[in-house]
Design a protein around this motif. Sequence first.
Motif, PDB file in Angstrom:
ATOM      1  N   SER A  49       0.807  -1.221   0.000  1.00 36.25           N
ATOM      2  CA  SER A  49       0.000   0.000   0.000  1.00 36.25           C
ATOM      3  C   SER A  49       0.841   1.272   0.000  1.00 36.25           C
ATOM      4  O   SER A  49       0.298   2.367  -0.125  1.00 36.25           O
ATOM      5  CB  SER A  49      -0.928   0.009   1.224  1.00 36.25           C
ATOM      6  OG  SER A  49      -0.178   0.040   2.423  1.00 36.25           O
ATOM      7  N   LYS A  55       2.911   3.903  -1.632  1.00 35.65           N
ATOM      8  CA  LYS A  55       3.099   4.379  -2.999  1.00 35.65           C
ATOM      9  C   LYS A  55       4.319   5.288  -3.095  1.00 35.65           C
ATOM     10  O   LYS A  55       4.265   6.382  -3.653  1.00 35.65           O
ATOM     11  CB  LYS A  55       1.842   5.131  -3.470  1.00 35.65           C
ATOM     12  CG  LYS A  55       0.554   4.336  -3.318  1.00 35.65           C
ATOM     13  CD  LYS A  55       0.592   3.019  -4.068  1.00 35.65           C
ATOM     14  CE  LYS A  55      -0.712   2.256  -3.912  1.00 35.65           C
ATOM     15  NZ  LYS A  55      -0.705   0.963  -4.613  1.00 35.65           N
ATOM     16  N   GLU A  84      -9.483   5.023   3.747  1.00 31.44           N
ATOM     17  CA  GLU A  84      -8.555   4.180   4.528  1.00 31.44           C
ATOM     18  C   GLU A  84      -7.386   5.038   4.996  1.00 31.44           C
ATOM     19  O   GLU A  84      -6.932   5.937   4.275  1.00 31.44           O
ATOM     20  CB  GLU A  84      -8.059   3.016   3.672  1.00 31.44           C
ATOM     21  CG  GLU A  84      -7.148   2.056   4.404  1.00 31.44           C
ATOM     22  CD  GLU A  84      -6.638   0.939   3.502  1.00 31.44           C
ATOM     23  OE1 GLU A  84      -5.698   0.231   3.925  1.00 31.44           O
ATOM     24  OE2 GLU A  84      -7.163   0.790   2.379  1.00 31.44           O
ATOM     25  N   VAL A 114       0.089   6.066   4.203  1.00 27.88           N
ATOM     26  CA  VAL A 114      -0.711   6.838   3.250  1.00 27.88           C
ATOM     27  C   VAL A 114      -2.155   6.937   3.719  1.00 27.88           C
ATOM     28  O   VAL A 114      -2.617   6.182   4.583  1.00 27.88           O
ATOM     29  CB  VAL A 114      -0.681   6.184   1.843  1.00 27.88           C
ATOM     30  CG1 VAL A 114       0.720   6.196   1.262  1.00 27.88           C
ATOM     31  CG2 VAL A 114      -1.226   4.762   1.906  1.00 27.88           C
ATOM     32  N   THR A 115      -2.867   7.903   3.108  1.00 27.89           N
ATOM     33  CA  THR A 115      -4.298   8.073   3.322  1.00 27.89           C
ATOM     34  C   THR A 115      -4.995   7.930   1.971  1.00 27.89           C
ATOM     35  O   THR A 115      -4.583   8.542   0.979  1.00 27.89           O
ATOM     36  CB  THR A 115      -4.608   9.456   3.922  1.00 27.89           C
ATOM     37  OG1 THR A 115      -4.036   9.545   5.225  1.00 27.89           O
ATOM     38  CG2 THR A 115      -6.112   9.682   4.019  1.00 27.89           C
ATOM     39  N   HIS A 116      -6.042   7.115   1.933  1.00 28.69           N
ATOM     40  CA  HIS A 116      -6.792   6.890   0.702  1.00 28.69           C
ATOM     41  C   HIS A 116      -8.034   7.787   0.712  1.00 28.69           C
ATOM     42  O   HIS A 116      -8.859   7.706   1.628  1.00 28.69           O
ATOM     43  CB  HIS A 116      -7.220   5.428   0.595  1.00 28.69           C
ATOM     44  CG  HIS A 116      -6.063   4.470   0.521  1.00 28.69           C
ATOM     45  ND1 HIS A 116      -5.658   3.880  -0.654  1.00 28.69           N
ATOM     46  CD2 HIS A 116      -5.222   4.010   1.479  1.00 28.69           C
ATOM     47  CE1 HIS A 116      -4.627   3.090  -0.417  1.00 28.69           C
ATOM     48  NE2 HIS A 116      -4.349   3.151   0.885  1.00 28.69           N
ATOM     49  N   GLU A 172     -11.272   9.192  -1.746  1.00 26.50           N
ATOM     50  CA  GLU A 172     -12.021   8.926  -2.962  1.00 26.50           C
ATOM     51  C   GLU A 172     -12.837  10.153  -3.342  1.00 26.50           C
ATOM     52  O   GLU A 172     -13.470  10.789  -2.490  1.00 26.50           O
ATOM     53  CB  GLU A 172     -12.957   7.726  -2.775  1.00 26.50           C
ATOM     54  CG  GLU A 172     -13.693   7.344  -4.053  1.00 26.50           C
ATOM     55  CD  GLU A 172     -14.564   6.112  -3.874  1.00 26.50           C
ATOM     56  OE1 GLU A 172     -15.289   5.763  -4.818  1.00 26.50           O
ATOM     57  OE2 GLU A 172     -14.505   5.505  -2.777  1.00 26.50           O
ATOM     58  N   GLU A 178      -9.699   7.267  -6.722  1.00 24.00           N
ATOM     59  CA  GLU A 178      -9.081   7.098  -5.402  1.00 24.00           C
ATOM     60  C   GLU A 178      -7.695   7.736  -5.410  1.00 24.00           C
ATOM     61  O   GLU A 178      -6.836   7.371  -6.209  1.00 24.00           O
ATOM     62  CB  GLU A 178      -8.959   5.614  -5.030  1.00 24.00           C
ATOM     63  CG  GLU A 178      -8.372   5.403  -3.634  1.00 24.00           C
ATOM     64  CD  GLU A 178      -8.279   3.943  -3.265  1.00 24.00           C
ATOM     65  OE1 GLU A 178      -7.869   3.638  -2.134  1.00 24.00           O
ATOM     66  OE2 GLU A 178      -8.609   3.088  -4.124  1.00 24.00           O
ATOM     67  N   HIS A 179      -7.504   8.713  -4.525  1.00 27.16           N
ATOM     68  CA  HIS A 179      -6.220   9.387  -4.392  1.00 27.16           C
ATOM     69  C   HIS A 179      -5.476   8.784  -3.203  1.00 27.16           C
ATOM     70  O   HIS A 179      -6.017   8.704  -2.096  1.00 27.16           O
ATOM     71  CB  HIS A 179      -6.409  10.889  -4.181  1.00 27.16           C
ATOM     72  CG  HIS A 179      -7.229  11.555  -5.255  1.00 27.16           C
ATOM     73  ND1 HIS A 179      -6.758  11.774  -6.522  1.00 27.16           N
ATOM     74  CD2 HIS A 179      -8.510  12.032  -5.236  1.00 27.16           C
ATOM     75  CE1 HIS A 179      -7.683  12.368  -7.253  1.00 27.16           C
ATOM     76  NE2 HIS A 179      -8.771  12.534  -6.489  1.00 27.16           N
ATOM     77  N   VAL A 180      -4.236   8.364  -3.437  1.00 27.89           N
ATOM     78  CA  VAL A 180      -3.382   7.818  -2.379  1.00 27.89           C
ATOM     79  C   VAL A 180      -2.382   8.908  -2.015  1.00 27.89           C
ATOM     80  O   VAL A 180      -1.469   9.222  -2.787  1.00 27.89           O
ATOM     81  CB  VAL A 180      -2.676   6.535  -2.837  1.00 27.89           C
ATOM     82  CG1 VAL A 180      -1.833   5.970  -1.702  1.00 27.89           C
ATOM     83  CG2 VAL A 180      -3.684   5.505  -3.323  1.00 27.89           C
TER      84      VAL A 180
END
Length: 264
Positions: free
Chosen positions: A141, A143, A232, A237-239, A241, A246-248
């Motif tokens: 997860s 990135k 999430e 990271v923070t997910h 939407e 979906e932006h990571v």
Amino acid sequence: MQFGIDWPEVVRSVFSPEGAFVLSIAVLVVGALFGYLVWRSLRQFMRELGVPETVEGTPFERTAQSLGTSTVGIVSNLAALFVYITAITVALNIAQLVDPEAYWTRFTAFLPDLFIAAFALIIGLIAGDKAKLVVSERLRSVKLPEATVLPELVKYSIVYLAVLIALGQLGIDTLALLILLAAYAFGLVFLVGLALRDLLSASAAGVYVLLTEPYSIGDEIVIGDRQGIVQEVDMFVTHVESDGREHVIPNQKVFRDGVIRIRD
């Protein structure tokens, strides 16, 4: 005073040259049968331990399969080969076809070390590949480009230690091994410091986010130029939407730029 038994001399005193030759043939036959039993038993034992499932998918196993064998096959073949070579050497000594004193001493001193060295290399390659897969899965997860370096470092660290053990078994000077180990440790620390700088920064920011909880799952937030619903949050990271996308977002960006939480 020498208390060791001189087996070649015992054979010469008990058997005639023809009898010693027949005995050497019998040793070869028994060695072949015993080597087969070792090969078969070891394969069965490793299968019961779940070794094929453990090494499945590793580069070493794929390479072995491309050569028409497997990790289990290589290990069992090495064990059987050790038995065969031992039987041949004993047979040669009994038949008095080689110098029994010098050759047997050198062989018995070197062959077990060679077998252990080969076994250590195989285990190191398997363990390194497996550790790489585990670390890659844990960092899936993340990135960040630097995160891809860590699995490789873990793999080659394990392989390097296996190489050191193998070289030690083969009688390489301990001082040279220590110098190699010190140089490797220095290079590893240096590379980790360069490659994982952003990763460590992200983990520190992740600790801050998880402890302070400036937002939670389901909140609508703005981080920099990204706006959306939090899906999430983990250590790195923070997910978020937004509009089906979906932006990571790395957590150090949250720590650096701050976050805006939108209230209805």
